[in-house]
Design an enzyme around this catalytic site. Structure first.
Site, PDB file in Angstrom:
ATOM      1  N   THR A  46       0.610  -1.278  -0.080  1.00  0.00           N
ATOM      2  CA  THR A  46      -0.107   0.136  -0.006  1.00  0.00           C
ATOM      3  C   THR A  46       0.908   1.415   0.070  1.00  0.00           C
ATOM      4  O   THR A  46       2.064   1.440   0.735  1.00  0.00           O
ATOM      5  CB  THR A  46      -0.986   0.155   1.144  1.00  0.00           C
ATOM      6  OG1 THR A  46      -1.949   1.265   1.089  1.00  0.00           O
ATOM      7  CG2 THR A  46      -0.373  -0.197   2.547  1.00  0.00           C
ATOM      8  N   GLU A  47       0.264   2.225  -0.798  1.00  0.00           N
ATOM      9  CA  GLU A  47       1.374   3.373  -1.029  1.00  0.00           C
ATOM     10  C   GLU A  47       1.577   4.245   0.381  1.00  0.00           C
ATOM     11  O   GLU A  47       2.499   5.043   0.236  1.00  0.00           O
ATOM     12  CB  GLU A  47       0.584   4.184  -2.009  1.00  0.00           C
ATOM     13  CG  GLU A  47       0.515   3.525  -3.431  1.00  0.00           C
ATOM     14  CD  GLU A  47      -0.845   4.074  -4.099  1.00  0.00           C
ATOM     15  OE1 GLU A  47      -1.220   5.166  -3.843  1.00  0.00           O
ATOM     16  OE2 GLU A  47      -1.605   3.329  -4.550  1.00  0.00           O
ATOM     17  N   ASN A  48       0.973   4.144   1.120  1.00  0.00           N
ATOM     18  CA  ASN A  48       1.032   4.740   2.353  1.00  0.00           C
ATOM     19  C   ASN A  48       2.013   3.964   3.598  1.00  0.00           C
ATOM     20  O   ASN A  48       2.265   4.526   4.471  1.00  0.00           O
ATOM     21  CB  ASN A  48      -0.229   5.147   3.417  1.00  0.00           C
ATOM     22  CG  ASN A  48      -1.082   3.979   3.475  1.00  0.00           C
ATOM     23  OD1 ASN A  48      -1.065   2.954   2.890  1.00  0.00           O
ATOM     24  ND2 ASN A  48      -1.643   3.801   4.849  1.00  0.00           N
ATOM     25  N   SER A  88       7.860   3.963   0.184  1.00  0.00           N
ATOM     26  CA  SER A  88       6.855   3.244  -0.628  1.00  0.00           C
ATOM     27  C   SER A  88       6.757   3.885  -1.977  1.00  0.00           C
ATOM     28  O   SER A  88       6.732   2.879  -2.868  1.00  0.00           O
ATOM     29  CB  SER A  88       5.376   3.711   0.289  1.00  0.00           C
ATOM     30  OG  SER A  88       4.402   2.883  -0.602  1.00  0.00           O
TER      31      SER A  88
END
Length: 221
Positions: A46-48, A88
């Site tokens: 996940t990008e976060n 990320s």
């Protein structure tokens, strides 16, 4: 007759290899994680800043310090890791993701993708997709075959603002599975109840057939 969103997500999940590092777009694409084939385990990113997150927690058991990029609560699998948002995106931009599965407003036969804006009157939703479509090794799209008013989503050229150019290689729709090969739509699977001509009439660019077209058989999910 058409596939439900869950059935489209199921079909896309069947092509994810064991151990693949995968990013799923916010919303509908997140459903793909529910349908991993038996004996295979993808590692979801996940990008976060989480790698190897798991299923959504039961209602009332959420830890709101553990959320995905869509602000939905997640759980962690053994070996999960946390990292800075910038790290990320370094994973994305550095080509370390095997697959990105995203939604779409339009997909062109050239592999161009439009999925962040519906035009001047729409509310833009700029996120990580512009990085994902050029950082992931494989980019697939899951979508209804047509818009709510029946217009083709698979088109010759996108009319909406682009997310990426020449980035999509496979499309899973509510009616078919279509590859993009040499800037052309190539039909691989379709619903048995739908003729080629009927499907072509719902597609905004010519489809080619190379070899056998398989019936798109999906379980009730």
């Amino acid at each position: 007759m058409k596939l439900t969103n869950a059935q489209i997500a199921w079909r896309a999940a069947q092509d994810i290899e064991d151990g693949a590092y995968v990013n799923l777009g916010i919303g509908f694409p997140e459903m793909v994680a529910q349908f991993q084939p038996s004996g295979r385990a993808a590692i979801f990113h996940t990008e976060n800043g989480i790698l190897n997150f798991g299923e959504a927690p039961d209602a009332g058991e959420e830890d709101w310090d553990l959320i995905n990029a869509g602000k939905k609560a997640v759980t962690l699998k053994p070996g999960a890791s946390f990292f800075h948002h910038a790290d990320s995106f370094a994973m994305v931009r550095g080509g370390h993701l095997d697959v990105a599965i995203l939604g779409a407003y339009e997909i062109a036969e050239t592999g161009d993708l439009a999925n962040w804006s519906t035009g001047p009157k729409g509310v833009p939703a700029v996120g990580g997709a512009m990085d994902l479509v050029h950082g992931a090794k494989r980019v697939a799209v899951i979508t209804d075959h047509v818009t709510k008013d029946g217009k083709p989503k698979l088109v010759k050229r996108c009319s909406l603002p682009l997310t990426g150019v020449g980035c999509v290689t496979r499309i899973y729709t509510s009616l078919a599975v279509i590859d993009i090969v040499n800037s052309r739509f190539v039909l691989r699977e379709k619903l048995a109840a739908l003729s080629f001509d009927e499907l072509q009439a719902l597609t905004g660019a010519e489809m080619l057939v190379e070899g056998e077209v398989i019936n798109l058989n999906v379980p009730e999910v």
